[in-house]
Design a protein around this motif. Structure first.
Motif, PDB file in Angstrom:
ATOM      1  N   GLY A  52       0.831  -1.016  -0.411  1.00  0.00           N
ATOM      2  CA  GLY A  52       0.107   0.220  -0.005  1.00  0.00           C
ATOM      3  C   GLY A  52       0.766   1.036   0.304  1.00  0.00           C
ATOM      4  N   GLU A  53       0.076   2.934   0.344  1.00  0.00           N
ATOM      5  CA  GLU A  53       0.884   3.685  -0.076  1.00  0.00           C
ATOM      6  C   GLU A  53       2.015   3.729   1.088  1.00  0.00           C
ATOM      7  OE1 GLU A  53      -1.085   6.911   0.536  1.00  0.00           O
ATOM      8  OE2 GLU A  53      -3.266   6.167  -1.154  1.00  0.00           O
ATOM      9  N   ARG A  54       1.860   2.828   2.172  1.00  0.00           N
ATOM     10  CA  ARG A  54       2.489   3.794   3.916  1.00  0.00           C
ATOM     11  C   ARG A  54       3.319   2.210   4.017  1.00  0.00           C
ATOM     12  NH1 ARG A  54       0.792   8.836   5.394  1.00  0.00           N
ATOM     13  NH2 ARG A  54       2.003   9.845   4.093  1.00  0.00           N
ATOM     14  N   ARG A  80      -4.870   0.719   8.868  1.00  0.00           N
ATOM     15  CA  ARG A  80      -4.945   1.763   6.871  1.00  0.00           C
ATOM     16  C   ARG A  80      -4.912   0.889   5.784  1.00  0.00           C
ATOM     17  NH1 ARG A  80      -1.885   4.480  11.146  1.00  0.00           N
ATOM     18  NH2 ARG A  80       0.141   4.500  10.036  1.00  0.00           N
ATOM     19  N   LEU A  81      -3.674   0.187   6.564  1.00  0.00           N
ATOM     20  CA  LEU A  81      -3.703  -0.674   5.050  1.00  0.00           C
ATOM     21  C   LEU A  81      -4.646  -1.841   4.299  1.00  0.00           C
ATOM     22  CD1 LEU A  81      -0.238  -1.082   5.731  1.00  0.00           C
ATOM     23  CD2 LEU A  81      -0.737  -0.371   3.881  1.00  0.00           C
ATOM     24  N   THR A  82      -5.193  -2.290   5.734  1.00  0.00           N
ATOM     25  CA  THR A  82      -7.081  -3.081   5.147  1.00  0.00           C
ATOM     26  C   THR A  82      -7.647  -2.392   4.960  1.00  0.00           C
ATOM     27  OG1 THR A  82      -6.455  -4.647   7.020  1.00  0.00           O
ATOM     28  CG2 THR A  82      -7.916  -4.526   6.754  1.00  0.00           C
ATOM     29  N   ALA A  83      -8.244  -0.427   5.309  1.00  0.00           N
ATOM     30  CA  ALA A  83      -8.617   0.425   4.117  1.00  0.00           C
ATOM     31  C   ALA A  83      -8.567   0.590   2.863  1.00  0.00           C
ATOM     32  CB  ALA A  83      -8.959   1.583   5.392  1.00  0.00           C
ATOM     33  N   GLN A  84      -6.947   0.452   2.833  1.00  0.00           N
ATOM     34  CA  GLN A  84      -6.876   0.631   1.566  1.00  0.00           C
ATOM     35  C   GLN A  84      -6.734  -0.479   0.918  1.00  0.00           C
ATOM     36  OE1 GLN A  84      -2.465   1.773   1.452  1.00  0.00           O
ATOM     37  NE2 GLN A  84      -2.427   3.746   2.760  1.00  0.00           N
ATOM     38  N   TRP A  85      -6.430  -2.037   0.829  1.00  0.00           N
ATOM     39  CA  TRP A  85      -6.619  -2.966   0.381  1.00  0.00           C
ATOM     40  C   TRP A  85      -8.362  -2.998  -0.353  1.00  0.00           C
ATOM     41  CZ3 TRP A  85      -9.266  -7.490  -0.023  1.00  0.00           C
ATOM     42  CH2 TRP A  85      -9.010  -8.682  -0.598  1.00  0.00           C
ATOM     43  N   ALA A 131     -10.336  -0.887  -0.526  1.00  0.00           N
ATOM     44  CA  ALA A 131     -10.592   0.446  -1.400  1.00  0.00           C
ATOM     45  C   ALA A 131     -10.009   0.006  -3.005  1.00  0.00           C
ATOM     46  CB  ALA A 131      -9.734   1.765  -0.901  1.00  0.00           C
ATOM     47  N   ALA A 132      -8.888  -0.765  -3.142  1.00  0.00           N
ATOM     48  CA  ALA A 132      -8.532  -0.930  -3.755  1.00  0.00           C
ATOM     49  C   ALA A 132      -9.476  -2.251  -4.904  1.00  0.00           C
ATOM     50  CB  ALA A 132      -6.805  -1.271  -4.002  1.00  0.00           C
ATOM     51  N   HIS A 133      -9.519  -3.224  -4.081  1.00  0.00           N
ATOM     52  CA  HIS A 133     -10.326  -4.533  -4.749  1.00  0.00           C
ATOM     53  C   HIS A 133     -12.272  -4.346  -4.709  1.00  0.00           C
ATOM     54  CE1 HIS A 133      -6.006  -5.044  -3.676  1.00  0.00           C
ATOM     55  NE2 HIS A 133      -6.588  -6.240  -4.184  1.00  0.00           N
ATOM     56  N   GLU A 134     -12.136  -5.398  -5.864  1.00  0.00           N
ATOM     57  CA  GLU A 134     -14.563  -5.596  -5.619  1.00  0.00           C
ATOM     58  C   GLU A 134     -14.160  -6.385  -4.450  1.00  0.00           C
ATOM     59  OE1 GLU A 134     -16.655  -3.949  -6.824  1.00  0.00           O
ATOM     60  OE2 GLU A 134     -14.785  -2.740  -7.971  1.00  0.00           O
ATOM     61  N   VAL A 135     -14.358  -6.190  -3.135  1.00  0.00           N
ATOM     62  CA  VAL A 135     -14.020  -7.369  -2.497  1.00  0.00           C
ATOM     63  C   VAL A 135     -15.427  -7.025  -1.094  1.00  0.00           C
ATOM     64  CG1 VAL A 135     -13.045  -8.880  -0.628  1.00  0.00           C
ATOM     65  CG2 VAL A 135     -12.326  -8.914  -2.336  1.00  0.00           C
ATOM     66  N   HIS A 136     -16.529  -7.408  -0.893  1.00  0.00           N
ATOM     67  CA  HIS A 136     -17.302  -6.836  -0.097  1.00  0.00           C
ATOM     68  C   HIS A 136     -17.761  -7.783   1.231  1.00  0.00           C
ATOM     69  CE1 HIS A 136     -17.228  -3.695  -2.411  1.00  0.00           C
ATOM     70  NE2 HIS A 136     -18.132  -4.976  -4.226  1.00  0.00           N
ATOM     71  N   PRO A 137     -16.189  -8.240   2.287  1.00  0.00           N
ATOM     72  CA  PRO A 137     -16.889  -8.937   3.012  1.00  0.00           C
ATOM     73  C   PRO A 137     -17.865  -8.579   3.605  1.00  0.00           C
ATOM     74  CG  PRO A 137     -15.423  -7.675   3.684  1.00  0.00           C
ATOM     75  CD  PRO A 137     -15.609  -7.393   2.351  1.00  0.00           C
ATOM     76  N   ALA A 138     -18.596  -9.641   4.853  1.00  0.00           N
ATOM     77  CA  ALA A 138     -19.691  -9.478   5.752  1.00  0.00           C
ATOM     78  C   ALA A 138     -18.728  -8.627   6.595  1.00  0.00           C
ATOM     79  CB  ALA A 138     -20.598 -10.728   6.213  1.00  0.00           C
TER      80      ALA A 138
END
Length: 118
Positions: free
Chosen positions: A33-35, A78-83, A85-92
């Motif tokens: 991710g970014e950082r 923060r990286l999980t939120a970035q991941w 946002a970058a992927h078409e995954v919509h977990p429960a």
């Protein structure tokens, strides 16, 4: 590759095998991710799990899990939120786990799995 990097890579391989054996689906490894970097991103059923892997060759200075500081966990969040946002995954739901791997050189690596550390 430096010895430290090789130990870390081995620990990530052990952790990936561990979660696969538990029936999880690994979606990503070493995602940048970014950082920073997420070691593993996986699905445990319908729950997305960001896995921080810590590997050590000795417990002299504490368990590998003790190296996961609040600052590191904030970075993983923060990286999980970035991941996401970058992927078409919509977990429960989403959680962060730590998989601590102790490689002593004698026998199989010891794995300690901490669930939902945040």
């Amino acid at each position: 590759m430096r010895a430290k990097d090789a130990v870390g890579r081995y620990g990530e391989d052990v952790a990936a095998a561990y979660v696969r054996d538990a029936g999880w689906v690994v979606l990503d490894r070493n995602w940048r991710g970014e950082r920073g970097e997420l070691d593993l991103v996986a699905l445990d059923g319908t729950e997305l799990v960001a896995v921080e892997v810590k590997t050590r060759r000795t417990a002299t200075f504490g368990s590998p899990a003790e190296a996961v500081t609040p600052r590191k966990l904030a970075r993983v969040r923060r990286l999980t939120a970035q991941w996401l946002a970058a992927h078409e995954v919509h977990p429960a739901s989403v959680r962060i786990d730590v998989v601590a791997v102790l490689v002593t050189g004698r026998g199989a690596a010891q794995v300690d799995h901490l669930v939902g550390v945040v």
